[in-house]
Design a protein around this motif. Structure first.
Motif, PDB file in Angstrom:
ATOM      1  N   GLY A 191      15.171  18.413 -44.918  1.00 47.80           N
ATOM      2  CA  GLY A 191      14.695  17.095 -45.326  1.00 47.80           C
ATOM      3  C   GLY A 191      15.622  16.459 -46.353  1.00 47.80           C
ATOM      4  N   THR A 192      15.663  15.143 -46.369  1.00 47.38           N
ATOM      5  CA  THR A 192      16.518  14.403 -47.298  1.00 47.38           C
ATOM      6  C   THR A 192      15.661  13.586 -48.258  1.00 47.38           C
ATOM      7  N   ILE A 193      15.898  13.770 -49.544  1.00 51.86           N
ATOM      8  CA  ILE A 193      15.214  12.963 -50.561  1.00 51.86           C
ATOM      9  C   ILE A 193      16.263  12.324 -51.465  1.00 51.86           C
ATOM     10  N   ASN A 194      16.219  11.005 -51.564  1.00 60.06           N
ATOM     11  CA  ASN A 194      17.080  10.265 -52.476  1.00 60.06           C
ATOM     12  C   ASN A 194      16.197   9.583 -53.514  1.00 60.06           C
ATOM     13  N   LEU A 195      16.489   9.799 -54.775  1.00 57.39           N
ATOM     14  CA  LEU A 195      15.669   9.153 -55.797  1.00 57.39           C
ATOM     15  C   LEU A 195      16.508   8.641 -56.952  1.00 57.39           C
ATOM     16  N   SER A 196      16.046   7.529 -57.517  1.00 60.16           N
ATOM     17  CA  SER A 196      16.692   6.951 -58.688  1.00 60.16           C
ATOM     18  C   SER A 196      15.624   6.266 -59.532  1.00 60.16           C
ATOM     19  N   ALA A 197      15.820   6.298 -60.839  1.00 62.63           N
ATOM     20  CA  ALA A 197      14.905   5.654 -61.795  1.00 62.63           C
ATOM     21  C   ALA A 197      13.461   6.093 -61.581  1.00 62.63           C
ATOM     22  N   THR A 198      13.273   7.358 -61.234  1.00 66.61           N
ATOM     23  CA  THR A 198      11.945   7.867 -60.871  1.00 66.61           C
ATOM     24  C   THR A 198      11.467   8.923 -61.852  1.00 66.61           C
ATOM     25  N   LEU A 199      10.176   8.887 -62.136  1.00 69.51           N
ATOM     26  CA  LEU A 199       9.530   9.755 -63.122  1.00 69.51           C
ATOM     27  C   LEU A 199       8.643  10.762 -62.391  1.00 69.51           C
ATOM     28  N   LEU A 200       8.927  12.067 -62.576  1.00 72.92           N
ATOM     29  CA  LEU A 200       8.198  13.132 -61.885  1.00 72.92           C
ATOM     30  C   LEU A 200       7.557  14.049 -62.913  1.00 72.92           C
ATOM     31  N   VAL A 201       6.220  14.039 -62.957  1.00 69.21           N
ATOM     32  CA  VAL A 201       5.487  14.790 -63.969  1.00 69.21           C
ATOM     33  C   VAL A 201       4.622  15.844 -63.295  1.00 69.21           C
ATOM     34  N   ALA A 202       4.744  17.087 -63.741  1.00 67.28           N
ATOM     35  CA  ALA A 202       3.951  18.177 -63.174  1.00 67.28           C
ATOM     36  C   ALA A 202       2.469  17.962 -63.478  1.00 67.28           C
ATOM     37  N   GLY A 203       1.618  18.343 -62.517  1.00 70.94           N
ATOM     38  CA  GLY A 203       0.182  18.238 -62.712  1.00 70.94           C
ATOM     39  C   GLY A 203      -0.410  19.541 -63.211  1.00 70.94           C
ATOM     40  N   GLU A 204      -1.716  19.708 -63.033  1.00 71.16           N
ATOM     41  CA  GLU A 204      -2.390  20.914 -63.510  1.00 71.16           C
ATOM     42  C   GLU A 204      -1.948  22.144 -62.738  1.00 71.16           C
ATOM     43  N   GLN A 205      -1.538  21.961 -61.473  1.00 68.62           N
ATOM     44  CA  GLN A 205      -1.102  23.091 -60.653  1.00 68.62           C
ATOM     45  C   GLN A 205       0.222  22.741 -59.987  1.00 68.62           C
ATOM     46  N   GLY A 206       1.152  23.691 -59.988  1.00 66.61           N
ATOM     47  CA  GLY A 206       2.430  23.485 -59.333  1.00 66.61           C
ATOM     48  C   GLY A 206       3.459  22.823 -60.219  1.00 66.61           C
ATOM     49  N   LYS A 207       4.730  23.176 -59.979  1.00 65.42           N
ATOM     50  CA  LYS A 207       5.831  22.514 -60.675  1.00 65.42           C
ATOM     51  C   LYS A 207       5.964  21.077 -60.171  1.00 65.42           C
ATOM     52  N   ALA A 208       6.691  20.270 -60.911  1.00 64.26           N
ATOM     53  CA  ALA A 208       6.879  18.888 -60.477  1.00 64.26           C
ATOM     54  C   ALA A 208       7.514  18.845 -59.095  1.00 64.26           C
TER      55      ALA A 208
END
Length: 285
Positions: free
Chosen positions: A111-128
């Motif tokens: 799979g291909t994921i391209n991201l920019s200017a994006t905020l990824l915050v881990a929740g109660e379960q699992g890594k971000a």
């Protein structure tokens, strides 16, 4: 006897199922919030599934919050599944999403994921972020993750940063819920004008508030904190809006323009007060 291939995971109540399914599926979401969705297996908010064909999804100025999945990708799963799966995230906030693997997002092998200017915050379960089969993501720069799990190494990226997000709420002037940035957020004022679309072609945040504002640096994610502009008052002094509102409430409580009650004039010179009272027929103070 040959072993049968494992069945395709069952999808239960994912918010958006973008499924190639022998053709080509394309999804574009701008200025939306996907919240409080749950998938029994994978992709609480979005399941981007190539499924022997091609699935392409692009999110801009959007928020994915409070979604969950039983196994993979509380926010997003990106799965080629015998085809191709491409995901692009641009000024997106993923926060409070939970799954055993990849609270914010999960990318499968190929799979291909391209991201920019994006905020990824881990929740109660699992890594971000979580990956399978050597998958990763491509950074266009100026992203932030809260736990260092996304492999961020592009220009302006922040791995293991402090998001300091306020609760999901309907923040003015928007009509979709967003996470405001707290004063201690590492996402504030990080992206130079002209980089990662800051100030063009992206000129507003999810709420429709201008970005960048008032300077030349944009915030990471869907919310532009500096767009919370102060309001001007007389004499060229600038005061926060809540201070101005308090002054107006005080004037009302003290009886401004109510018959038979002495008026209160905040921030006015004696001459201006006298002129105003004469105009209203009160006479001299």
């Amino acid at each position: 006897m040959k072993n049968s291939p494992p069945p395709t995971p069952q999808i239960e109540w994912t918010a958006r199922f973008n499924n190639g399914n022998g053709g080509q599926a394309s999804l574009e979401l701008t200025g939306v919030t996907l919240s409080a969705n749950d998938a029994g297996h994978s992709g609480g908010a979005l399941y981007n599934n190539g499924n022997d064909s091609a699935a392409t999804a692009e999110l801009v100025n959007s928020t994915l919050s409070g979604n969950s999945a039983g196994i993979n990708g509380g926010g997003i799963v990106n799965l080629p599944n015998g085809g191709t799966a491409a995901l692009t995230l641009h000024f997106v906030t993923l926060a409070g999403n939970s799954a055993k693997k990849g609270g914010a997002l999960f990318n499968n092998a190929g799979g291909t994921i391209n991201l920019s200017a994006t905020l990824l915050v881990a929740g109660e379960q699992g890594k971000a972020c979580d990956f399978s089969g050597g998958a990763s993501l491509n950074s266009g720069g100026y992203n932030l993750d809260s736990d260092g799990s996304c492999g961020l190494a592009g220009t302006g990226d922040i791995a293991g940063g402090t998001a300091a997000l306020a609760a999901l709420a309907l923040n003015a002037p928007g009509d979709t819920a967003t996470h405001a940035l707290g004063a201690d957020s590492d996402a504030q004022r990080r992206i130079p004008s002209g980089a990662a679309g800051c100030g063009g072609p992206i000129t507003t945040d999810q709420r429709g508030a201008p970005r960048p504002l008032p300077g030349t640096l944009c915030d990471i994610g869907a919310y532009e904190s500096d767009a919370d502009a102060p309001s001007p008052v007389r004499g060229g002094v600038t005061r926060p809006a809540k201070d101005q509102e308090a002054r107006q409430r005080a004037a009302r409580l003290l009886g401004h323009n109510r018959p038979g009650v002495t008026s209160c004039y905040l921030g006015r010179s004696p001459a201006a007060v006298a002129a105003e009272r004469t105009r209203q027929g009160h006479g001299s103070p």
